[in-house]
Design an enzyme around this catalytic site. Structure first.
Site, PDB file in Angstrom:
ATOM      1  N   ALA A 114      26.810 -15.067  16.836  1.00 16.92           N
ATOM      2  CA  ALA A 114      25.871 -13.922  16.580  1.00 16.92           C
ATOM      3  C   ALA A 114      26.551 -12.777  16.885  1.00 16.92           C
ATOM      4  O   ALA A 114      26.132 -11.689  16.547  1.00 16.92           O
ATOM      5  CB  ALA A 114      24.774 -14.289  17.164  1.00 16.92           C
ATOM      6  N   THR A 162      29.791 -12.320  22.457  1.00 20.57           N
ATOM      7  CA  THR A 162      31.075 -11.841  23.177  1.00 20.57           C
ATOM      8  C   THR A 162      31.327 -10.277  22.957  1.00 20.57           C
ATOM      9  O   THR A 162      31.685  -9.539  23.677  1.00 20.57           O
ATOM     10  CB  THR A 162      32.211 -12.854  22.810  1.00 20.57           C
ATOM     11  OG1 THR A 162      31.807 -14.117  23.131  1.00 20.57           O
ATOM     12  CG2 THR A 162      33.290 -12.610  23.784  1.00 20.57           C
ATOM     13  N   LYS A 176      30.983 -16.746  31.788  1.00 16.03           N
ATOM     14  CA  LYS A 176      30.669 -17.753  30.617  1.00 16.03           C
ATOM     15  C   LYS A 176      29.842 -18.942  31.052  1.00 16.03           C
ATOM     16  O   LYS A 176      30.498 -19.524  31.779  1.00 16.03           O
ATOM     17  CB  LYS A 176      31.850 -18.135  29.700  1.00 16.03           C
ATOM     18  CG  LYS A 176      31.373 -18.808  28.495  1.00 16.03           C
ATOM     19  CD  LYS A 176      30.630 -18.133  27.276  1.00 16.03           C
ATOM     20  CE  LYS A 176      30.635 -19.244  26.284  1.00 16.03           C
ATOM     21  NZ  LYS A 176      29.827 -18.241  25.014  1.00 16.03           N
ATOM     22  N   GLU A 228      26.900 -14.928  29.765  1.00 12.50           N
ATOM     23  CA  GLU A 228      26.968 -15.237  28.298  1.00 12.50           C
ATOM     24  C   GLU A 228      26.528 -16.663  28.067  1.00 12.50           C
ATOM     25  O   GLU A 228      27.452 -17.597  28.578  1.00 12.50           O
ATOM     26  CB  GLU A 228      28.351 -14.689  27.568  1.00 12.50           C
ATOM     27  CG  GLU A 228      28.424 -15.106  26.212  1.00 12.50           C
ATOM     28  CD  GLU A 228      29.586 -14.738  25.406  1.00 12.50           C
ATOM     29  OE1 GLU A 228      29.753 -15.194  24.418  1.00 12.50           O
ATOM     30  OE2 GLU A 228      30.378 -13.882  26.106  1.00 12.50           O
TER      31      GLU A 228
END
Length: 199
Positions: A12, A15, A31, A93
């Site tokens: 999407a 990052t 992450k 993330e």
């Protein structure tokens, strides 16, 4: 402040959104689970060389849903065992979309509900994205996870944005995709809008 960067699906633009936030606001980066290479941390390192990047919560070699990589690589971790780094200015993330499995039982949104922090939900424009966005927003609201804004990646579609904002009452911030060379130029308006949210 700890903030999740979650998405409506894989690819999407999570990052890219993370890189814009790290570059413009000095966030640290983490992450939660990385599946495959090159890593998202590598991308952040390239675009934001001054960013403090923590080791991935779980690093998988298999470029697939984490629960599949976990089995193929004979790993026994549990989703809730992944600890967040000790940073008070951290972007977390996620992997894939909100319902991406992290292990055999838990998904990304289960982790977010257990370890609660607000989120920027990231999406991009394509046929069917309105449905995916509305479902994602509804799922976050049901779990009382604060949505700081919906970040729409790519060239702005005003009609789509207006419908989503009117329907969900969630603030929308637009962010064009960018390269290392034009990151700050492309994220200038994004930075101004996010400043209003974070202050």
């Amino acid at each position: 402040m700890k903030i999740y960067i979650s998405g409506i699906h894989t690819d999407a633009g999570k990052t890219h959104c993370s890189a814009a936030l790290c570059a413009n606001f000095g966030f640290d980066y983490f992450k939660l689970i990385q599946a495959g290479e090159p890593t998202d941390s590598d991308f952040i390192r390239k675009l934001c060389p001054k960013t403090r990047i923590f080791k991935e919560g779980m690093l998988l070699k298999t470029p697939a849903s984490p629960h599949l990589g976990r089995k193929k690589e004979n790993l026994n971790y549990k989703a809730f065992d992944i600890a967040l780094p000790k940073s008070e200015h951290l972007l977390i993330e996620s992997a894939g979309g909100l319902f991406t499995p992290l292990d055999d039982e838990k998904t990304v949104i289960d982790y977010m509900a257990r370890f609660k922090h607000p989120t920027f939900l990231v999406a991009k424009y394509y046929l069917g994205s309105i449905n995916h966005i509305l479902l994602s927003i509804e799922a976050l609201k049901q779990r009382n996870i604060e949505i700081l804004a919906l970040v729409m990646m790519g060239e702005k579609d005003l009609l789509q944005d207006e419908f989503i904002q009117n329907y969900t009452k969630v603030k929308i911030v637009n962010l064009p995709f960018f390269t290392a060379q034009n990151l700050f130029a492309q994220s200038k308006i994004f930075k101004e809008e996010v400043e209003k949210i974070l202050t």
